[in-house]
Scaffold this motif. Structure first.
Motif, PDB file in Angstrom:
ATOM      1  N   SER A  39      -0.631 -11.686  -7.301  1.00  0.00           N
ATOM      2  CA  SER A  39      -0.545 -12.611  -8.671  1.00  0.00           C
ATOM      3  C   SER A  39      -0.784 -11.871  -9.778  1.00  0.00           C
ATOM      4  O   SER A  39      -1.576 -10.848  -9.823  1.00  0.00           O
ATOM      5  N   HIS A  40      -0.305 -12.506 -11.068  1.00  0.00           N
ATOM      6  CA  HIS A  40      -0.366 -11.698 -12.257  1.00  0.00           C
ATOM      7  C   HIS A  40      -1.035 -13.037 -13.050  1.00  0.00           C
ATOM      8  O   HIS A  40      -0.458 -13.797 -13.539  1.00  0.00           O
ATOM      9  N   SER A  41      -2.552 -13.003 -13.144  1.00  0.00           N
ATOM     10  CA  SER A  41      -3.094 -14.009 -13.939  1.00  0.00           C
ATOM     11  C   SER A  41      -3.103 -13.995 -15.467  1.00  0.00           C
ATOM     12  O   SER A  41      -3.144 -14.906 -16.225  1.00  0.00           O
ATOM     13  N   ASP A  42      -2.583 -12.708 -15.900  1.00  0.00           N
ATOM     14  CA  ASP A  42      -2.407 -12.430 -17.314  1.00  0.00           C
ATOM     15  C   ASP A  42      -1.077 -11.887 -17.680  1.00  0.00           C
ATOM     16  O   ASP A  42      -0.569 -11.073 -17.461  1.00  0.00           O
ATOM     17  N   SER A  43      -0.256 -13.107 -18.123  1.00  0.00           N
ATOM     18  CA  SER A  43       1.279 -12.854 -17.988  1.00  0.00           C
ATOM     19  C   SER A  43       1.575 -11.536 -19.312  1.00  0.00           C
ATOM     20  O   SER A  43       2.558 -11.079 -19.336  1.00  0.00           O
ATOM     21  N   LEU A  44       0.441 -11.490 -20.201  1.00  0.00           N
ATOM     22  CA  LEU A  44       0.645 -10.357 -21.099  1.00  0.00           C
ATOM     23  C   LEU A  44       0.324  -9.079 -20.836  1.00  0.00           C
ATOM     24  O   LEU A  44       0.512  -8.029 -21.533  1.00  0.00           O
ATOM     25  N   ASP A  45      -0.103  -9.014 -19.515  1.00  0.00           N
ATOM     26  CA  ASP A  45      -0.463  -7.464 -18.976  1.00  0.00           C
ATOM     27  C   ASP A  45       0.164  -7.373 -17.561  1.00  0.00           C
ATOM     28  O   ASP A  45      -0.497  -7.860 -16.607  1.00  0.00           O
ATOM     29  N   LYS A  46       1.562  -6.847 -17.530  1.00  0.00           N
ATOM     30  CA  LYS A  46       1.995  -6.537 -16.248  1.00  0.00           C
ATOM     31  C   LYS A  46       1.285  -5.796 -15.320  1.00  0.00           C
ATOM     32  O   LYS A  46       1.648  -6.040 -14.008  1.00  0.00           O
ATOM     33  N   ALA A  47       0.314  -4.852 -15.735  1.00  0.00           N
ATOM     34  CA  ALA A  47      -0.417  -4.042 -14.765  1.00  0.00           C
ATOM     35  C   ALA A  47      -1.427  -4.623 -14.209  1.00  0.00           C
ATOM     36  O   ALA A  47      -1.971  -3.971 -13.197  1.00  0.00           O
ATOM     37  N   ASN A  48      -1.853  -5.809 -14.607  1.00  0.00           N
ATOM     38  CA  ASN A  48      -2.944  -6.381 -14.024  1.00  0.00           C
ATOM     39  C   ASN A  48      -2.613  -7.451 -13.030  1.00  0.00           C
ATOM     40  O   ASN A  48      -2.244  -8.562 -13.029  1.00  0.00           O
TER      41      ASN A  48
END
Length: 273
Positions: A39-48
């Motif tokens: 999952s990507h909990s931070d939509s502004l950081d695709k690497a997260n």
């Protein structure tokens, strides 16, 4: 400092949960399925990108879905309540699994009912949902491992999903809240590729252990789904003041880190709960 705050907060949660907690038996386990959530909990950081393992326990009439680490944490507390670990101070907090998902999801297909149990800070909540998923099954097929799968599509809570289910395991269930297909959901991913569940393993259980949930969760405050997510948003927006109510004070550096972490939780699985 930030790490110490997290450990102290975890200590407080365990202490509050340990006393008087009992297990409530809801079924017996006939089969288990392990899923991996990417999952990507931070939509502004695709690497997260984060990964966490989940377990689906299937009974005769009900199933329970939860994070494997969250389940392990509850098991530690349950052991304490049974006297197996009577001293909170004796627990090595660094060995307690971390999780970003503390919820439990109980599905009852006969009643078309989903019960969602979660906690906000120290408070337990439960809401009921009857989603009536409207799946669209396609003719697209493929093999995933040794399972023959077929595609299906679903719109739910602000996301568009593509799922792969298999008739090789003819049970109408799957990860998270999803069910209603004529076979187990082996894989499901939203169209933005921000949440993806993949089946890793499955097995039938001969000894039929009890399917349980903690009494504390069962006795959580009953609210509507909308009220729960509003309370969650309010807590996230005012997290510093909320933990201050529990007796914690943070220095300016720790407070800035906590605020930054909360801002990064901007992409929940349900965009429109």
């Amino acid at each position: 400092m930030y790490k110490k705050v997290g450990m102290l907060f975890l200590f407080m949660l365990i202490t509050c949960s340990a006393y008087g907690q009992k297990a409530v038996d809801i079924d017996v386990i006939e089969s288990k399925y392990v899923y991996l959530l990417t999952s990507h909990s931070d939509s502004l950081d695709k690497a997260n990108i984060s990964e966490e393992y989940f377990i689906l326990e299937r009974g005769k009439g009900k199933s329970q879905f939860m994070s494997m680490n969250s389940y392990k944490r509850d098991s530690v507390v349950a052991d304490m309540s049974k006297g197996k670990n009577t001293s909170v101070a004796s627990i090595d907090l660094s060995t307690i699994p971390k999780t970003n998902f503390t919820y439990r999801i109980i599905k009852d297909p006969v009643k078309s009912q989903i019960l969602f149990y979660d906690k906000i800070i120290r408070n337990d909540f439960v809401y009921e949902e009857n989603p009536a998923f409207k799946w669209k099954i396609s003719e697209e097929k493929k093999n995933i491992g040794n399972l023959r799968c077929q595609a299906a599509f679903l719109s739910y809570a602000g996301r568009q999903y593509k799922a792969w289910f298999t008739n090789d395991i003819p049970i109408s269930d799957g990860p998270y809240k999803f069910y209603g297909l004529p076979g187990l959901i082996v894989e499901i991913e939203d169209s933005k590729k921000q949440y993806k569940f993949e089946l890793l393993s499955y097995k039938n259980i001969a000894e039929k252990p009890l399917l349980w949930i903690s009494e504390k969760r069962v006795n959580g405050k009953k609210v509507t789904k909308q009220d729960f997510y509003q309370a969650l948003k309010n807590t996230q927006d005012n997290f510093i003041s909320e933990i201050a109510k529990s007796g914690f004070t943070l220095d300016s550096n720790a407070e800035a880190k906590v605020k930054d972490k909360m801002k990064r939780k901007n992409n929940p699985i349900e965009l429109n709960p």
